[in-house]
Design a protein around this motif. Structure first.
Motif, short mmCIF file in Angstrom:
data_model
loop_
_atom_site.label_atom_id
_atom_site.label_comp_id
_atom_site.label_asym_id
_atom_site.label_seq_id
_atom_site.Cartn_x
_atom_site.Cartn_y
_atom_site.Cartn_z
N ALA A 1 16.05 73.90 -7.85
CA ALA A 1 15.48 72.73 -8.92
C ALA A 1 15.11 73.38 -10.35
O ALA A 1 15.14 72.83 -11.25
CB ALA A 1 14.26 72.07 -8.27
N ARG B 1 17.78 73.46 -12.15
CA ARG B 1 18.33 71.99 -12.20
C ARG B 1 19.55 71.51 -11.47
O ARG B 1 20.14 70.78 -11.82
CB ARG B 1 18.63 71.72 -13.70
N LEU B 2 19.40 72.16 -10.27
CA LEU B 2 20.18 71.54 -9.20
C LEU B 2 19.51 70.77 -8.33
O LEU B 2 18.31 71.17 -7.91
CB LEU B 2 20.87 73.21 -8.59
N TYR B 3 20.23 69.91 -7.42
CA TYR B 3 19.56 69.15 -6.50
C TYR B 3 20.47 68.13 -5.84
O TYR B 3 21.91 68.49 -5.98
CB TYR B 3 18.43 68.30 -7.12
N ALA C 1 13.96 61.29 -8.44
CA ALA C 1 15.23 61.77 -7.56
C ALA C 1 15.93 63.02 -7.94
O ALA C 1 16.43 63.57 -7.40
CB ALA C 1 16.22 60.52 -7.69
N GLY C 2 15.66 63.52 -9.26
CA GLY C 2 16.72 64.82 -9.78
C GLY C 2 15.74 66.05 -9.26
O GLY C 2 15.01 66.12 -8.50
N SER C 3 15.88 67.09 -9.89
CA SER C 3 15.42 68.27 -9.61
C SER C 3 14.03 68.47 -9.84
O SER C 3 13.15 69.17 -9.27
CB SER C 3 16.05 69.49 -10.62
N PHE C 4 13.55 67.52 -10.90
CA PHE C 4 11.85 67.50 -11.06
C PHE C 4 11.26 67.16 -9.84
O PHE C 4 10.10 67.86 -9.53
CB PHE C 4 11.53 66.51 -12.34
N VAL D 1 12.08 67.43 -6.70
CA VAL D 1 12.19 68.73 -5.93
C VAL D 1 11.03 69.68 -6.00
O VAL D 1 10.31 69.97 -5.17
CB VAL D 1 13.75 69.47 -5.87
N LEU D 2 10.97 69.79 -7.68
CA LEU D 2 9.92 71.13 -7.62
C LEU D 2 8.40 70.34 -7.39
O LEU D 2 7.52 71.02 -7.01
CB LEU D 2 9.86 71.18 -9.47
N ARG E 1 8.81 73.79 -17.02
CA ARG E 1 9.16 72.64 -16.03
C ARG E 1 8.21 73.17 -14.74
O ARG E 1 7.65 71.99 -14.20
CB ARG E 1 10.51 73.02 -15.66
#
Lengths: 256, 546
Positions: free
Chosen positions: A106, A109-111, B314-317, B319-320, B404
């Motif tokens: 993440a 920027r991978l998910y 839904a994106g990488s954010f 997930v973080l 981020r």
């Protein structure tokens, strides 16, 4: 050598911490797809070099580029194309291996499914599929190192910096790491920049070796050339001759 | 030849006094001499002056309150000496040091005695300075003879030594059970936080409910506690050796046991502790990882809240944020800190009510907001911010990784603060019988203050990360700065009032003070603004390359 074929170019790269010169005027060209080993004793400046080249540390003097990106003005671009395995693990003890790799993905920027498929594959290759959901606090140091190696490769970097990749793993895991590096280098044209003081590891997998001593690159070339130039029989002997750390048996017992 | 225990005691003393290592001995001797002068000359003189000249408290009143106050005072010393070393020791599990000592053929009892003796010198100094404050007023009022005073101090000394020894035993037992595993370290930290909270309770109790505590401590049930035997014995020594003609049996009804029984109980307890410690040392110092810290914990399916976050972001954010929430929720020390500060946020307005007799929305709102601001600092900043420098390298290695990470941390904190802000607001809604508009006002103020505190805490931690080192000077400085900023942000209106008055615009502040809503907002709003500024600076500094 054409500049466009070079992954790493360093020109007079230097880093000082107060009065201590950790790296002093490093000139280096590493072609794309090369497995380059930076050998040197503890405190020679290997980790500092890697941190500068991966955009984490600002050089005091000189310049360098990685994959054509300037490490000073384009640090985010450098980070996007590089992967770094740090010397000591900075894991999240309360996350599982899958969750930690998800976190690293993440950050890059991978998910989604693409990320999860890659995590599954890497954990499987590294033999961690059975422990993937266990929290990292219960992992041995070797297992943690494997997770870190997976995290370094997760976003498929063009240049991989490995700082002492096999220092905490057992011989079979060390062999696995070697094979992984060789396979990736041959199949994907990835450049590996490996800091180590394990001469046998460097000799086995690297096509170019540089020896750093007191912050200065004292020799660079293919392993055989380095051995020959030093008038030695093995890389270990050449290394010891170059860094000047001979063992004096009498001195070893002088404290008694 | 000096025993091994002496070398261990010396090392422990050097650790305890590392702050002034260049002048260790002169300072230690100086403090000791000054302490003795303080105990024998200054404290009795000052206390006599305060009691007779300033307060004019009659001797009969002092005699009446003496048993209760003595029990409260000795209990305070007991709790401080028992719990603070325990709390400090748990922050630094020393299994590695034990391995070195045991491999050097040091006996286990020597480790126990050495660690105890090393601590005794420093904690003994605390007592030397604190005990006269307790003994001197009564010694002065009752004109206790020097022999009586000496016996009073000896009693306190015995209680002190026994407590430090007991503390050392418990520390050893807990540390050897928790061992040096990461989970053990986390549990030890959680326990340390809880214990440090327990240590301040008697202080808060004495501040708010001194008469009530004296009454409660006067109950016979407290006769089972060793501190009661010590406290009663000090009182009895004062009465037995008094020079005012007070009858020896005058306090027999208040005190539970005859002095001889107290001597016997205290003596037996102290001797039993020493014997127990020495005999059980081999068992206690067996280094092992307990089942609780050895068991492998596994991550399970995500709960509804985490799945909801993933769906919204839904994106990488997303997930973080989710991985951050998981990491936070699995750390015992985070939950310990959150629980304790939540307890404070829930109870401080009640304490203030007991003290001041006021209980309205304005004061409750300010108190809750202030406490939640502190909660934000402590729970989301400090040691829970980043685990290690290596973790920071990992985050910095990603493009715009720090920015981020900070954004995800902020989002994660906001999500956690929602239930945190609702809890005290809910309690006081019921207690005060609030209207819907007032409820919204209280909830939103609580939320904004807690978020502001969290931003300040994270910003200060990002500005100068101390990772999980809670014993460094930098950690203390960070804590003081963050808490100070929260407090000042709540008090800025005093400064604004003063400045505007000087500039001739006092009408502006008068207008604000006339409105209850505006005046509360004037106190609450600066914190999140300060938080945003501090967190932005922190994020920038953390992104900077060395």
């Amino acid at each position: 050598m054409k500049v466009e074929n070079l992954s790493i170019i360093a020109d007079g790269l230097a880093k000082s911490f107060g009065s201590v010169n950790a790296v002093n005027g490093l000139d280096l060209n590493v072609p794309a797809g090369t497995r380059f080993a930076l050998l040197g004793p503890n405190g020679a400046g290997k980790t500092t070099t890697v941190r500068m080249l991966s955009g984490l540390m600002k050089p005091t003097r000189g310049s360098a580029s990685v994959c054509g990106y300037d490490i000073i003005s384009q640090k985010d671009e450098v980070k996007a194309v590089t992967g770094l395995l740090p010397e000591t693990p900075g894991l999240y003890s309360k996350l599982s291996a899958t969750e930690f790799l998800e976190f690293i993905g993440a950050l890059n920027r991978l998910y989604g499914d693409a990320l999860h498929d890659r995590i599954d594959a890497l954990l499987s290759i590294l033999g961690l599929e059975g422990r993937r959901d266990d929290l990292l606090e219960s992992y041995s140091s070797g297992m943690k190192q494997k997770v870190l190696i997976a995290s370094t490769l997760l976003h498929e970097p063009s240049v991989v910096f490995l700082d002492e990749p096999t220092s905490r793993v057992d011989p079979s895991a060390s062999l696995l790491v070697k094979e992984l590096i060789l396979a990736l280098a041959e199949e994907t044209d990835t450049t590996f920049f490996i800091c180590t003081h394990m001469t046998s590891f460097a000799q086995d997998i690297c096509d170019i070796i540089g020896i750093l001593n007191d912050g200065e690159l004292v020799t660079v070339g293919p392993p055989d050339s380095v051995v020959e130039a030093a008038g030695a029989y093995s890389l270990e002997e050449a290394y010891l001759k170059i860094v000047g750390r001979r063992v004096d048996r009498a001195a070893l017992l002088a404290w008694r | 030849m000096t025993g091994n225990w002496f070398h261990i005691a010396k090392a422990e003393f050097q650790v305890q006094t590392s702050g002034f290592k260049a002048y260790r001995m002169p300072i230690a001797i100086g403090f000791s001499v000054l302490g003795i002068i303080w105990a024998l000359i200054i404290a009795p003189y000052v206390m006599a002056l305060v009691l007779t000249e300033t307060l004019g408290i009659p001797q009969s009143v002092l005699v009446m309150v003496m048993p209760g106050l003595m029990r409260a005072g000795i209990m305070f010393i007991w709790v401080i000496l028992l719990i603070l070393p325990l709390s400090n020791a748990l922050k630094e599990v020393k299994i590695g040091q034990w391995e070195i000592l045991l491999s050097n053929n040091v006996r286990t009892s020597e480790i126990l005695v050495g660690s105890f003796a090393g601590k005794l010198s420093v904690y003994g100094l605390y007592v030397l300075y604190l005990a006269p404050l307790l003994v001197a007023p009564f010694a002065e009022a009752l004109e206790v003879s020097p022999a009586g005073q000496a016996l009073m101090y000896i009693t306190i000394f015995v209680v002190t030594v026994g407590t430090i020894w007991l503390s050392q035993l418990i520390v050893t037992a807990i540390q050897s059970k928790l061992a040096a595993s990461p989970r053990g370290k986390d549990l030890a930290n959680a326990l340390a936080i809880a214990l440090s909270f327990v240590a301040i309770l008697p202080l808060v109790g004495l501040q708010l409910f001194a008469p009530l505590m004296s009454e409660i401590l006067g109950m016979n049930v407290f006769l089972i506690f060793p501190f009661t035997w010590g406290a009663d014995l000090v009182t009895q020594m004062a009465v037995v050796f008094n020079g005012t003609g007070l009858a020896v049996g005058s306090l027999d009804a208040t005190l539970g046991f005859h002095w001889s029984i107290n001597v016997l109980l205290l003596g037996c307890f102290s001797v039993a502790l020493v014997v127990l410690g020495l005999l059980s040392a081999d068992r206690l110092f067996t280094i092992r990882v307990s089942t609780g810290t050895k068991s492998t914990r596994t991550s399970h399916n995500e709960n509804l809240a985490l799945r909801g976050v993933r769906r919204v972001a839904a994106g990488s954010f997303g997930v973080l944020v989710v991985t951050g929430l998981k990491d936070f929720g699995r750390k015992a020390q985070n939950l310990s800190r959150l629980t304790l500060l939540m307890l404070l946020a829930l109870t401080v307005p009640i304490f203030i009510y007991i003290r001041a007799g006021e209980f309205d929305l304005t004061s409750v709102n300010i108190m809750i907001s202030l406490m939640l601001g502190f909660l934000g600092v402590q729970v989301f900043g400090g040691s829970g911010f980043l685990e290690s420098k290596d973790q920071l390298w990992t985050i910095q290695a990603a493009p715009q990784g720090v920015r981020r990470y900070m954004q995800a941390k902020t989002a994660q904190s906001i999500l956690l603060i929602v239930p945190v802000a609702l809890l005290p607001a809910g309690l006081y809604t019921v207690l005060l019988g609030l209207e819907p508009g007032q409820i919204f006002f209280l909830v939103s103020n609580s939320f904004v203050s807690c978020v502001g505190g969290a931003l300040v805490g994270m910003g200060i931690a990002a500005n100068n990360p101390t990772y999980e080192d809670t014993k460094s000077g930098a950690y203390t400085t960070n804590n003081l700065r963050a808490m100070g900023l929260v407090a000042v942000s709540f008090m800025w209106h005093f400064i604004a009032d003063m400045v505007l008055s000087m500039l001739g615009f006092s009408a502006v502040m008068n207008y604000i003070w006339e409105s209850q809503t505006l005046s509360i907002l004037a106190q609450i709003i600066p914190l999140p603004i300060v938080g945003l500024v501090v967190v932005s600076i922190g994020c920038h500094r953390l992104s900077n390359r060395e």
